[in-house]
Write a protein that holds these residues in place. Structure first.
Motif, short mmCIF file in Angstrom:
data_model
loop_
_atom_site.label_atom_id
_atom_site.label_comp_id
_atom_site.label_asym_id
_atom_site.label_seq_id
_atom_site.Cartn_x
_atom_site.Cartn_y
_atom_site.Cartn_z
N GLU A 115 56.22 93.10 44.77
CA GLU A 115 55.43 92.87 45.98
C GLU A 115 55.19 91.36 46.12
OE1 GLU A 115 54.44 95.05 48.25
OE2 GLU A 115 55.27 96.80 47.25
N ARG A 116 56.25 90.60 45.94
CA ARG A 116 56.16 89.15 45.91
C ARG A 116 56.42 88.55 47.30
NH1 ARG A 116 56.86 84.51 42.53
NH2 ARG A 116 56.70 82.77 44.01
N VAL A 117 55.54 87.67 47.72
CA VAL A 117 55.74 86.95 48.99
C VAL A 117 56.69 85.79 48.75
CG1 VAL A 117 54.65 85.56 50.78
CG2 VAL A 117 53.50 87.61 49.94
N VAL A 118 57.72 85.70 49.56
CA VAL A 118 58.64 84.57 49.54
C VAL A 118 58.63 83.95 50.94
CG1 VAL A 118 60.11 85.37 47.66
CG2 VAL A 118 60.59 86.10 50.01
N ALA A 119 58.89 82.65 51.00
CA ALA A 119 58.81 81.96 52.28
C ALA A 119 59.86 80.87 52.35
CB ALA A 119 57.42 81.37 52.48
N ALA A 120 60.27 80.56 53.57
CA ALA A 120 61.23 79.49 53.79
C ALA A 120 61.09 79.00 55.22
CB ALA A 120 62.66 79.97 53.54
N LYS A 121 61.51 77.76 55.45
CA LYS A 121 61.47 77.18 56.78
C LYS A 121 62.86 76.78 57.21
CE LYS A 121 56.76 75.30 56.58
NZ LYS A 121 55.93 74.06 56.66
N THR A 122 63.11 76.91 58.52
CA THR A 122 64.30 76.36 59.13
C THR A 122 63.83 75.44 60.26
OG1 THR A 122 64.63 77.99 60.91
CG2 THR A 122 65.42 78.59 58.70
N SER A 123 64.74 74.97 61.06
CA SER A 123 64.34 74.13 62.18
C SER A 123 63.58 74.92 63.25
CB SER A 123 65.56 73.47 62.82
OG SER A 123 66.45 74.47 63.31
N VAL A 124 63.63 76.25 63.16
CA VAL A 124 62.98 77.10 64.16
C VAL A 124 61.90 77.98 63.54
CG1 VAL A 124 63.37 78.93 65.88
CG2 VAL A 124 65.09 77.15 65.53
N LEU A 125 62.15 78.50 62.34
CA LEU A 125 61.31 79.52 61.73
C LEU A 125 60.45 78.98 60.60
CD1 LEU A 125 63.97 82.35 61.21
CD2 LEU A 125 62.35 82.18 63.11
N ALA A 126 59.27 79.57 60.47
CA ALA A 126 58.49 79.50 59.24
C ALA A 126 58.35 80.95 58.80
CB ALA A 126 57.13 78.86 59.48
N PHE A 127 59.30 81.37 57.97
CA PHE A 127 59.40 82.79 57.60
C PHE A 127 58.65 83.07 56.32
CE2 PHE A 127 61.50 85.67 54.64
CZ PHE A 127 61.38 86.87 55.32
N ASN A 128 57.99 84.22 56.27
CA ASN A 128 57.45 84.72 55.02
C ASN A 128 57.53 86.23 55.02
OD1 ASN A 128 54.49 86.00 55.44
ND2 ASN A 128 54.79 84.30 56.90
N GLY A 129 57.72 86.80 53.85
CA GLY A 129 57.83 88.25 53.75
C GLY A 129 57.53 88.68 52.33
N ARG A 130 57.13 89.94 52.19
CA ARG A 130 56.77 90.49 50.89
C ARG A 130 57.88 91.46 50.44
NH1 ARG A 130 51.82 90.69 48.55
NH2 ARG A 130 50.84 90.17 50.54
N ALA A 131 58.63 91.04 49.44
CA ALA A 131 59.72 91.86 48.91
C ALA A 131 59.17 92.89 47.93
CB ALA A 131 60.75 90.98 48.22
N ASP A 132 59.69 94.11 47.99
CA ASP A 132 59.23 95.15 47.06
C ASP A 132 59.43 94.71 45.62
OD1 ASP A 132 58.60 96.72 49.22
OD2 ASP A 132 60.38 97.98 49.08
N ARG A 133 60.62 94.19 45.33
CA ARG A 133 60.91 93.76 43.96
C ARG A 133 62.01 92.71 44.01
NH1 ARG A 133 62.83 98.46 40.72
NH2 ARG A 133 64.80 97.45 40.18
#
Length: 274
Positions: A115-133
């Motif tokens: 249930e780990r949150v990972v995040a990354a940015k691009t020139s358009v997005l500030a993405f974050n999401g919680r992966a099950d494993r």
């Protein structure tokens, strides 16, 4: 001034892709329109996911199938079921899935994240999401890699095309590679009802394509939001896309287009013979 980054999760992007009107009801309109009743399949999924999270929170020497009933009882969500008989049948069905699944896990294995949150940015997005494993494994050449694992509890068995086409899994992989500073190209869908694993090995190019499609979706959303802010008609900026998904939509009752489509009962997706 530079354009602001679009802050998003997989579910936020998916809501717009499925139906711009649903996106508007979820993320734009305030106050948020009243939702329908809770769905039993969401309750089932949440119960199973949390039980597996707590499996990994347990000390390795106690990770044994015998603790699964206690884990599931502690996390069970009872909303959305037709009656107590259906709920009881689904509970025992889920218990069987979990007991079979954990039997195939190495109790000593410690994932990179649960249930780990990972995040990354691009020139358009500030993405974050919680992966099950997120598993720590080694590739065929013995080099460390991260692998995205997503649990599924739906009716339908999944295949490699489902794993390949999942934008959420691809975005998790893209972000996890940056968070953990190791390659992350393999994504897996673990379908607990059948005990099957649907997997896909991405390439940098295929991950870039998924990221590019996510950026295009973000641009469309930003354009629609700007149109509404400028005084445009929200119904035109965020049009409805009537279809079979309307029956499962939380906002079906308040959406004129969706309410014209056949409705699903909250327990329909879990109503199956044992």
């Amino acid at each position: 001034m530079p354009e602001r980054l679009f802050v998003c999760t997989p579910s936020k992007l998916g809501a717009y892709t499925d139906c711009p009107r649903r996106y508007r009801y979820s993320y734009v309109d305030r106050p948020t329109p009243q939702k329908g009743p809770p769905w039993a399949h969401n309750s089932l999924g949440a119960s199973v996911h949390t039980a597996l999270k707590n499996w990994y929170a347990t000390a390795p020497d106690r990770r044994d199938p015998s603790i699964v009933p206690a884990l599931l009882r502690a996390t069970w969500v009872s909303e959305g079921y037709r009656d107590s008989d259906q709920q009881r049948a689904v509970y025992h069905r889920a218990l069987g899935w979990l007991e079979t699944y954990v039997t195939g896990l190495d109790p000593a294995d410690e994932p990179l994240g649960v249930e780990r949150v990972v995040a990354a940015k691009t020139s358009v997005l500030a993405f974050n999401g919680r992966a099950d494993r997120i598993d720590a494994r080694v590739d065929d050449d013995g080099r460390p890699e991260a692998v995205i694992v997503d649990y599924k509890t739906g009716r339908s068995e999944l295949d490699a095309d489902d794993a390949r086409g999942s934008q959420a899994l691809a975005l998790y992989a893209y972000a996890a590679a940056r968070v953990f500073r190791r390659p992350c190209v393999r994504v897996e869908l673990h379908h607990l009802p059948t005990g099957t694993v649907a997997a896909h090995e991405h390439t940098p190019e295929s991950l870039d394509r998924h990221v590019g499609r996510a950026e295009e979706t973000a641009r469309d959303i930003l354009a629609a939001e700007k149109a509404v802010t400028a005084g445009g008609d929200p119904d035109e900026a965020f049009p409805a896309q009537p279809g079979t998904l309307c029956g499962w939509c939380d906002f079906r009752r308040v959406c004129p287009a969706g309410s014209a489509m056949p409705a699903k009962e909250p327990w329909t997706a879990v109503d199956r013979p044992d």
